[in-house]
Design a protein around this motif. Structure first.
Motif, PDB file in Angstrom:
ATOM      1  N   ARG A  52      72.754 -30.604  49.363  1.00 32.62           N
ATOM      2  CA  ARG A  52      73.823 -29.907  50.422  1.00 32.62           C
ATOM      3  C   ARG A  52      74.608 -30.293  51.754  1.00 32.62           C
ATOM      4  N   ASP A  83      65.939 -23.426  42.103  1.00 30.88           N
ATOM      5  CA  ASP A  83      66.469 -21.881  42.249  1.00 30.88           C
ATOM      6  C   ASP A  83      66.082 -20.760  42.088  1.00 30.88           C
ATOM      7  N   SER A  84      64.007 -20.648  42.375  1.00 34.83           N
ATOM      8  CA  SER A  84      63.056 -20.053  42.316  1.00 34.83           C
ATOM      9  C   SER A  84      62.165 -20.601  43.599  1.00 34.83           C
ATOM     10  N   LEU A  85      60.793 -19.300  43.734  1.00 27.56           N
ATOM     11  CA  LEU A  85      60.165 -19.824  44.517  1.00 27.56           C
ATOM     12  C   LEU A  85      59.363 -20.705  43.494  1.00 27.56           C
ATOM     13  N   GLU A 124      58.037 -24.615  43.087  1.00 27.56           N
ATOM     14  CA  GLU A 124      55.939 -24.620  43.107  1.00 27.56           C
ATOM     15  C   GLU A 124      55.805 -25.251  41.488  1.00 27.56           C
ATOM     16  N   ARG A 140      51.937 -18.580  53.547  1.00 27.15           N
ATOM     17  CA  ARG A 140      51.528 -17.944  52.877  1.00 27.15           C
ATOM     18  C   ARG A 140      50.178 -16.615  53.983  1.00 27.15           C
ATOM     19  N   PRO A 156      67.536 -18.712  50.272  1.00 28.98           N
ATOM     20  CA  PRO A 156      66.989 -18.078  49.110  1.00 28.98           C
ATOM     21  C   PRO A 156      65.132 -18.350  49.894  1.00 28.98           C
ATOM     22  N   GLU A 164      64.961 -14.837  49.456  1.00 30.11           N
ATOM     23  CA  GLU A 164      64.456 -14.325  48.019  1.00 30.11           C
ATOM     24  C   GLU A 164      62.994 -14.962  47.472  1.00 30.11           C
ATOM     25  N   PHE A 165      62.969 -16.273  48.176  1.00 25.44           N
ATOM     26  CA  PHE A 165      61.553 -16.459  48.133  1.00 25.44           C
ATOM     27  C   PHE A 165      60.231 -15.145  48.701  1.00 25.44           C
ATOM     28  N   ASP A 207      59.562 -12.736  46.228  1.00 22.48           N
ATOM     29  CA  ASP A 207      59.079 -13.398  45.124  1.00 22.48           C
ATOM     30  C   ASP A 207      57.908 -13.238  45.478  1.00 22.48           C
ATOM     31  N   PHE A 208      56.994 -14.209  46.353  1.00 24.66           N
ATOM     32  CA  PHE A 208      55.730 -14.196  47.614  1.00 24.66           C
ATOM     33  C   PHE A 208      55.337 -13.291  47.286  1.00 24.66           C
ATOM     34  N   ARG A 228      54.256 -11.207  44.111  1.00 26.75           N
ATOM     35  CA  ARG A 228      52.786 -11.652  43.253  1.00 26.75           C
ATOM     36  C   ARG A 228      52.169 -11.588  44.070  1.00 26.75           C
TER      37      ARG A 228
END
Ligand SMILES: Nc1ncnc2c1ncn2[C@@H]1O[C@H](COP(=O)(O)OP(=O)(O)OP(=O)(O)O)[C@@H](O)[C@H]1O
Ligand SMILES: Nc1ncnc2c1ncn2[C@@H]1O[C@H](COP(=O)(O)OP(=O)(O)OP(=O)(O)O)[C@@H](O)[C@H]1O
Ligand SMILES: [Mg+2]
Ligand SMILES: [Mg+2]
Lengths: 273, 273
Positions: free
Chosen positions: A47, A90-92, A96, B136, B161, B164-165, B168-169, B172
């Motif tokens: 970045r 690009d995603s969780l 992980e 979390r 991000p 978004e994350f 998602d968390f 889930r």
């Protein structure tokens, strides 16, 4: 062979990424070949070099999932002798998976870094603000670590615990630990990790706090504190907007000059060892 | 019952701790009873209230290891209606044990926070700069989360991000996940988590970057961005030196006034729901 130095601090926002990129660029402008490896899933390195993580053609995790070596993943930068590798998260789930691979296959990461030593004079590893799996893999692959200390009280208080925790981690990870095949005198036992030193960032001699923190650090750490401090400057904070290291777009500004001096001091200290 | 709000940002040094303490203090000065729970192993909350973690008589981990409830661990602050709980971490082993307990026993943490709702109007949880087990557990126990955005480009890029994350968390962790006893419609499935909003920190209208980031955030996030921004002020950066929230030692300074306004806006938005 090339040297490997990690930029480490558990305190967030102290200038790890800004310093990795500007020290790297200053070294590259003085004749060194430099690789910056970002292991922070936030992808600060790319970045600040003007590249969105999703626009990268390759990502660091490929050393675990494919045939590529770390050196195959190196991306060009605005400087001929400066390259970088960044995660492409690009995603969780990506994040992980990346952190789990760094934990489970830290020795692969270390091997890849060791291979890269043949191609680069200096490898700088930019760590996230914690002592999780990314920072641990970085420390295991490093000769030494540099600690940027923001000229603020909240940051100063975190330095002692950091040095202690890194020492504990290193003792546990290497010395005396039975290697997987049970041989305690394994090659790993010989991987020393040294504190390269501390350096002041966002220093401000005009405030009481800035002077207080600088004085306390000099008192507490003596030789371990670099003579060169990095001032807080607007120019440096604009780096991510410009997508280039500050030492390129404005070599003569106080921030850039400080990073050239810091890089010189780093090289001078190398020769002292 | 009390509300639980987490201060969340993966970018380091954006003002999570400074905001948790000053929003908490501003609410406590306007008649709310407030508990600040620091889950960051760096113990920023107690440090900024002038207490070294090793001087604490109790630590957050005791909810896992002993008979004590979270409310028994609350420490007094300079304000009558403001209390705090912090980890008491003194070694790398302590830190690892603390993070493992938060991961393995997140539901105990959530239960304890729920009990504390009966005693406090507002519970603010200060998170570390990552999405690990501490953040979390905090999100699982929260009604909503607040995102401080430092007025710098490197930070602005991390907001999308993050949202978004976190989404998602949450999907889930709760919705549709078979509860341990296999019953997918468990009570947990109903724990909604809302974005309380974003607010600008270390804002600086005098620089190009400061104006650029503020304008882009307003464009990208509209209503989700609080009207009140927190300016970068020397007074606020000195808080850890003084060991008190800025809104106490200097109520009339621009930084403190901004935190009073932000706390008012937070309360106003509560009533809108
Ligand atoms: N000397 C400086 N003067 C002014 N601004 C700076 C300076 N160094 C860094 N910054 C700015 O401060 C912010 C934090 O710096 P940076 O992101 O490099 O820190 P970091 O330690 O890598 O953060 P993280 O903990 O999130 O990885 C960035 O927005 C950066 O542009
Ligand atoms: N509005 C402000 N003006 C000036 N300085 C500030 C402001 N807010 C925070 N600071 C200072 O900036 C530094 C970072 O703030 P703080 O530690 O609260 O951020 P954080 O997000 O909690 O960091 P971490 O990611 O390490 O938990 C601290 O030294 C703090 O004193
Ligand atoms: Mg960084
Ligand atoms: Mg904090």
């Amino acid at each position: 062979d090339g040297r490997v130095i990690s930029l480490v601090s558990r305190k967030g926002g102290v200038g790890k990424t800004t310093s990795a990129v500007n020290i790297g660029a200053a070294l590259a402008l003085s004749g060194h070949t430099v690789l910056i490896v970002g292991v922070d899933p936030q992808c600060g390195v790319c970045r600040s070099l003007g590249v969105e993580p999703t626009d990268l053609s390759t990502g660091l995790a490929e050393i675990f999932t494919g045939p590529k070596a770390l050196t195959d993943l190196a991306q060009a930068s605005p400087l001929r002798d400066l390259f970088f590798v960044s995660p492409r998260i690009d995603s969780l789930d990506d994040e992980e998976a990346f952190l789990e691979m760094l934990e489970a296959h830290a020795d692969d990461f270390v091997r890849e870094i060791d291979q890269a030593r043949f191609l680069y004079d200096t490898i700088l590893v930019d760590c996230p603000p914690n002592l999780g799996s990314a920072t641990r893999a970085a420390l295991m692959s490093s000769d030494s670590y540099l600690v940027p200390v923001q000229a603020e009280e909240l940051c100063r208080g975190t330095v002692d615990p950091l040095l202690e925790f890194v020492g504990d981690f290193h003792r546990r990870a290497f010395v005396g630990q039975p290697a997987p095949d049970g041989n305690t005198a394994g090659a790993d036992a010989e991987r020393p990790l040294r504190l390269e030193g501390l350096f002041l960032t966002m220093a401000n001699e005009r405030t009481r706090m800035g002077r207080h923190v600088a004085a306390r650090l000099a008192e507490d750490f003596g030789e371990e504190l670099f003579d060169t401090g990095i001032p807080r400057t607007t120019r440096l904070s604009e780096m991510a907007l410009r997508g280039k290291p500050a030492v390129i777009y404005d070599r003569r500004s106080p921030g850039s000059r400080a990073y050239f001096d810091l890089a010189d001091e780093l090289v001078y200290r190398f020769h002292l060892e």
